[in-house]
Design an enzyme around this catalytic site. Sequence first.
Site, PDB file in Angstrom:
ATOM      1  N   TRP A 155      58.170  65.667  77.724  1.00 54.36           N
ATOM      2  CA  TRP A 155      58.853  66.576  76.814  1.00 54.36           C
ATOM      3  C   TRP A 155      59.882  65.887  75.928  1.00 54.36           C
ATOM      4  CZ3 TRP A 155      63.798  65.659  78.117  1.00 54.36           C
ATOM      5  CH2 TRP A 155      64.023  65.223  79.426  1.00 54.36           C
ATOM      6  N   ASN A 156      60.291  64.647  76.287  1.00 58.29           N
ATOM      7  CA  ASN A 156      61.495  64.117  75.644  1.00 58.29           C
ATOM      8  C   ASN A 156      61.282  63.631  74.212  1.00 58.29           C
ATOM      9  OD1 ASN A 156      60.086  61.859  76.536  1.00 58.29           O
ATOM     10  ND2 ASN A 156      61.933  60.686  76.953  1.00 58.29           N
ATOM     11  N   LYS A 179      47.345  67.175  76.886  1.00 59.23           N
ATOM     12  CA  LYS A 179      48.156  68.145  77.639  1.00 59.23           C
ATOM     13  C   LYS A 179      49.629  67.837  77.391  1.00 59.23           C
ATOM     14  CE  LYS A 179      50.166  68.321  81.560  1.00 59.23           C
ATOM     15  NZ  LYS A 179      51.328  69.114  81.124  1.00 59.23           N
ATOM     16  N   PRO A 180      50.324  68.722  76.655  1.00 65.41           N
ATOM     17  CA  PRO A 180      51.762  68.507  76.469  1.00 65.41           C
ATOM     18  C   PRO A 180      52.525  68.907  77.726  1.00 65.41           C
ATOM     19  CG  PRO A 180      51.103  70.534  75.377  1.00 65.41           C
ATOM     20  CD  PRO A 180      49.850  69.946  75.983  1.00 65.41           C
ATOM     21  N   ALA A 181      53.811  68.544  77.771  1.00 63.89           N
ATOM     22  CA  ALA A 181      54.657  68.954  78.903  1.00 63.89           C
ATOM     23  C   ALA A 181      54.878  70.462  78.838  1.00 63.89           C
ATOM     24  CB  ALA A 181      55.991  68.225  78.843  1.00 63.89           C
ATOM     25  N   GLY A 232      55.119  59.249  80.962  1.00 64.26           N
ATOM     26  CA  GLY A 232      55.907  60.098  81.845  1.00 64.26           C
ATOM     27  C   GLY A 232      56.499  59.277  82.967  1.00 64.26           C
ATOM     28  N   SER A 233      56.777  59.928  84.072  1.00 63.28           N
ATOM     29  CA  SER A 233      57.471  59.236  85.164  1.00 63.28           C
ATOM     30  C   SER A 233      56.515  58.316  85.922  1.00 63.28           C
ATOM     31  CB  SER A 233      58.044  60.272  86.123  1.00 63.28           C
ATOM     32  OG  SER A 233      56.998  61.020  86.691  1.00 63.28           O
ATOM     33  N   GLU A 254      52.621  54.612  80.104  1.00 63.17           N
ATOM     34  CA  GLU A 254      53.978  54.367  79.582  1.00 63.17           C
ATOM     35  C   GLU A 254      54.928  55.091  80.522  1.00 63.17           C
ATOM     36  OE1 GLU A 254      54.865  52.560  76.936  1.00 63.17           O
ATOM     37  OE2 GLU A 254      52.855  52.116  76.214  1.00 63.17           O
ATOM     38  N   LEU A 255      55.575  54.356  81.417  1.00 62.72           N
ATOM     39  CA  LEU A 255      56.282  54.997  82.533  1.00 62.72           C
ATOM     40  C   LEU A 255      57.796  54.855  82.420  1.00 62.72           C
ATOM     41  CD1 LEU A 255      53.738  53.852  85.270  1.00 62.72           C
ATOM     42  CD2 LEU A 255      53.711  55.933  83.888  1.00 62.72           C
ATOM     43  N   CYS A 288      63.306  56.931  77.687  1.00 64.66           N
ATOM     44  CA  CYS A 288      62.850  55.903  78.621  1.00 64.66           C
ATOM     45  C   CYS A 288      63.510  54.559  78.328  1.00 64.66           C
ATOM     46  CB  CYS A 288      61.336  55.775  78.542  1.00 64.66           C
ATOM     47  SG  CYS A 288      60.748  55.485  76.865  1.00 64.66           S
ATOM     48  N   GLU A 389      66.423  55.931  87.454  1.00 61.04           N
ATOM     49  CA  GLU A 389      66.580  56.326  86.062  1.00 61.04           C
ATOM     50  C   GLU A 389      67.557  57.506  86.012  1.00 61.04           C
ATOM     51  OE1 GLU A 389      62.757  57.433  84.522  1.00 61.04           O
ATOM     52  OE2 GLU A 389      63.232  56.674  82.541  1.00 61.04           O
TER      53      GLU A 389
HETATM   54  P1  NAD Z   1      56.763  63.714  84.285  1.00 65.16           P
HETATM   55  O1  NAD Z   1      56.052  62.529  84.814  1.00 65.16           O
HETATM   56  O2  NAD Z   1      57.343  64.678  85.221  1.00 65.16           O
HETATM   57  O3  NAD Z   1      55.790  64.547  83.335  1.00 65.16           O
HETATM   58  C1  NAD Z   1      55.074  63.937  82.293  1.00 65.16           C
HETATM   59  C2  NAD Z   1      53.814  64.732  82.038  1.00 65.16           C
HETATM   60  O4  NAD Z   1      52.993  64.674  83.199  1.00 65.16           O
HETATM   61  C3  NAD Z   1      54.056  66.209  81.746  1.00 65.16           C
HETATM   62  O5  NAD Z   1      53.148  66.633  80.771  1.00 65.16           O
HETATM   63  C4  NAD Z   1      53.742  66.863  83.084  1.00 65.16           C
HETATM   64  O6  NAD Z   1      53.316  68.194  82.954  1.00 65.16           O
HETATM   65  C5  NAD Z   1      52.600  65.983  83.555  1.00 65.16           C
HETATM   66  N1  NAD Z   1      52.336  66.035  84.995  1.00 65.16           N
HETATM   67  C6  NAD Z   1      53.220  66.178  86.003  1.00 65.16           C
HETATM   68  N2  NAD Z   1      52.581  66.163  87.186  1.00 65.16           N
HETATM   69  C7  NAD Z   1      51.261  66.012  86.913  1.00 65.16           C
HETATM   70  C8  NAD Z   1      50.085  65.916  87.705  1.00 65.16           C
HETATM   71  N3  NAD Z   1      50.133  65.976  89.040  1.00 65.16           N
HETATM   72  N4  NAD Z   1      48.899  65.746  87.083  1.00 65.16           N
HETATM   73  C9  NAD Z   1      48.826  65.666  85.744  1.00 65.16           C
HETATM   74  N5  NAD Z   1      49.904  65.752  84.940  1.00 65.16           N
HETATM   75  C10 NAD Z   1      51.109  65.918  85.517  1.00 65.16           C
HETATM   76  O7  NAD Z   1      57.866  63.118  83.287  1.00 65.16           O
HETATM   77  P2  NAD Z   1      58.897  63.920  82.390  1.00 65.16           P
HETATM   78  O8  NAD Z   1      60.001  64.407  83.246  1.00 65.16           O
HETATM   79  O9  NAD Z   1      58.202  64.907  81.529  1.00 65.16           O
HETATM   80  O10 NAD Z   1      59.407  62.756  81.415  1.00 65.16           O
HETATM   81  C11 NAD Z   1      60.375  61.862  81.772  1.00 65.16           C
HETATM   82  C12 NAD Z   1      59.783  60.536  82.243  1.00 65.16           C
HETATM   83  O11 NAD Z   1      58.936  60.011  81.233  1.00 65.16           O
HETATM   84  C13 NAD Z   1      60.854  59.487  82.460  1.00 65.16           C
HETATM   85  O12 NAD Z   1      60.560  58.774  83.628  1.00 65.16           O
HETATM   86  C14 NAD Z   1      60.719  58.601  81.237  1.00 65.16           C
HETATM   87  O13 NAD Z   1      61.191  57.287  81.400  1.00 65.16           O
HETATM   88  C15 NAD Z   1      59.258  58.643  80.996  1.00 65.16           C
HETATM   89  N6  NAD Z   1      58.958  58.253  79.614  1.00 65.16           N
HETATM   90  C16 NAD Z   1      58.393  57.025  79.393  1.00 65.16           C
HETATM   91  C17 NAD Z   1      58.146  56.607  78.102  1.00 65.16           C
HETATM   92  C18 NAD Z   1      57.544  55.261  77.814  1.00 65.16           C
HETATM   93  O14 NAD Z   1      57.124  55.041  76.690  1.00 65.16           O
HETATM   94  N7  NAD Z   1      57.485  54.352  78.776  1.00 65.16           N
HETATM   95  C19 NAD Z   1      58.473  57.452  77.036  1.00 65.16           C
HETATM   96  C20 NAD Z   1      59.036  58.688  77.295  1.00 65.16           C
HETATM   97  C21 NAD Z   1      59.269  59.086  78.599  1.00 65.16           C
END
Ligand code: NAD
Length: 488
Positions: A155-156, A179-181, A232-233, A254-255, A288, A389
Amino acid sequence: MSQLATPSERKMIYGGDWRPALDGATFESINPATSAVLGRVPNGGSDDTKAAIDAAAAAFPKWSRLPAAQRAIHLRRAADRLDAQREAIARTITLEEGKPLAESRNEMRLVVDSLHWYAEEARRAYGAWIPDPMPNRRLLTIREPVGVCGAIIPWNVPAAMIMRKAAPALAVGCTMVLKPAEQTPITALVVAEAFLQADLPPGVFNVVTGDPEPIGKSLLGDERVRKISFTGSTAVGRILLRGAAEHIKRVSMELGGNAPAILFEDCDLDKAVDNVAALKFLNAGQACITANRIYVQRSIHDRVAGKLAARAAALKVGDGTRDGVAMGPLIEEEALSKVAALVGDARERGASLLTGGARLVEGDLAKGTFYAPTVLTDMRGDMRMAKEEIFGPVATLYRFDTEEEVIAAANDVPYGLSAYVFTGSMSRAVRVGERLEVGMVGVNDIRIGAAEAPFGGIKQSGLGREGGREGMDEYLETKLLALGLELG
Ligand code: NAD
């Protein structure tokens, strides 16, 4: 009807059309600055995802065979639509994610720029004619699109994340199910609408909103999806990597990050503080690449701490749509609790609070999830924030004496996304930059992102790169053609 113009009832998009969830379920998108409901969005699941994959798979043969120059025309048209609606979409980002309008406008610049850049770059997806050791044979490589791609984003950075994936994928001939957040579905839908308006063939770009788990499982479990691109995470990345193993899908990850910013005593102190403050409080610390640990050489520590605290205390916090607001809310209550717990842990273990350190609840701020810009010093490696983080507006200062010591501390985390070095010595910048275990190093500058440049991490911060030529390679396979010939 335009999704920008329908505030309450929205649909997702696949196969070139707007669709409700097959079972009719919906969920709310909430403004984190006011807690107001922005609209209802389809709560899609496995069946919706399968239908979207059907559409993406049906579109792939024709789209992938179009000449790159013709695909580029579609992408440029979409870029023009997005450009024309830049202000309205920036506002949607701010309403849904909370960042100030100026930051949302910057995000939209990257959205449009990524489309333009990859529309051009895909025309240069060259193969090679390889010098052959054998007579009467010639070796040739061609670059082919991977196929249907599944993309899952956080979402960020809800608009730019789409284009960091969709622009290179579509430009080289892949089709995509995104799939968006669940916190920012409307932004994804208004961005996707530009593709509809640009007459992109049905099924080339599809968005399914809804439950992460069933959507993720459907993308992973379907053999037709040849690649998963995730941002994401690290925790969720690990789940997806396991799932991708079943069909040996290609992955980009990209974590999470835990970036060190290192300020040496020979740096331009004011410039370094400007940069660190800008980076730390960008998107209320929910980036991130934000500086998670700020290492300051002992002789300049107190001056840096004082200036940074003054900066933080002066930041205007509030609803990002209001003039003069420099920092918005955190995304949701859970994020506030996590930041409060991390700050509490550090303070219990001896960190000193210079400013902030609490939720903001005066006046209208009570309606949202606002946390004060915070500066802590006397930080140590055994505190949770040293390893985790923070994802909040908390600047944490650690003192150091020597180059060796700070490199060891900076590398002592499982993450390796970005790092920042502030020094007046180019030799030191190169020496330290080469030893930092990260994918990107900013030297006297925090601006490490551009459509043209590879972005990504090592260690548990990810696999692969987004942006630049490397970002395009993520969506291409290399095929060898060995040509048996009669050349005499
Ligand atoms: P998140 O991992 O909780 O969610 C990211 C996405 O994954 C969302 O769309 C969520 O709905 C989906 N998701 C969650 N559980 C899932 C599952 N079991 N199966 C499939 N999809 C699932 O992360 P967040 O809280 O939305 O974002 C923050 C994290 O993203 C931070 O750790 C940040 O560092 C990271 N991030 C990394 C980068 C990069 O380029 N490395 C950029 C932006 C954010």
